[in-house]
Design an enzyme around this catalytic site. Structure first.
Site: not given
Length: 197
Positions: A15, A9-12
């Site tokens: 990324q 998972r990446v938050s933005t």
């Protein structure tokens, strides 16, 4: 021996999860068995690819993540999730937890996971506290807090135009308003034609 199912998972959206995917593949997970959420916060209850990864787990399978913060934010939620996996006869493996690879299927791995989950939540709470303190100090000092810039009314833009027409440098007028010269000119062009000077 069950299958390895992985989650990254990446938050933005800016990324990318390339490094996580690479680490997961190096740990033996097939690329087709890696589920990736992009632009999704760990604090959200619903993460589409996470839900798909969990649904794909069969008894004997192991969910693999690179770091604990990919799983969630709350110690309570992480421990409940690990327990739910155990109830389904599935394991959880964290590749980089406490300096090593931890598998919750073992008693030692389960203990390390519990301690690290508590530490991860404490770290998050300390970070929140620091941010709140920093905002309070900046506000008390009258400093800019960032965020969305204020919007200017057509009347303010007309007054800026009058100053420019009166000989004030456009750069200085824009700076006084807290905007760039290009933004000021764009706003002047956007003024209704009947009101421009």
């Amino acid at each position: 021996m069950g299958k390895l199912i992985a989650y990254a998972r990446v938050s933005t959206r800016q990324q990318d999860a390339d490094r996580q995917v690479s680490d997961l593949q190096a740990a033996g997970v097939r690329r087709d068995d890696i589920y990736v959420d992009s632009g999704v916060s760990g604090g959200r209850a619903s993460r589409p690819q996470f839900d798909r990864a969990v649904a794909a787990l069969e008894p004997g399978d192991t969910l693999v993540i690179t770091t604990l913060d990919r799983l969630g934010r709350s110690t309570q939620n992480m421990l409940a999730f690990a327990e739910a996996l155990r109830g389904r006869d599935a394991g959880l493996r964290v590749l980089n937890l406490g300096g090593g690879d931890v598998d919750t299927a073992t008693p030692m791995g389960s203990m390390v996971f519990t301690v690290m989950a508590a530490l991860a939540q404490m770290e998050l709470e300390i970070k929140r506290e620091r941010i709140t303190d920093s905002v309070a100090k900046r506000r008390a000092a009258g400093k800019d807090l960032g965020g969305r810039r204020q919007t200017f009314t057509d009347s303010q833009i007309r007054n800026a135009l009058r100053l420019i027409d009166g000989g004030e440098p456009a750069t200085q007028v824009a700076r006084d308003l807290g905007m760039s010269r290009a933004t000021l000119y764009r706003r002047i062009r956007e003024l209704p034609q009947a009101t421009t000077i």
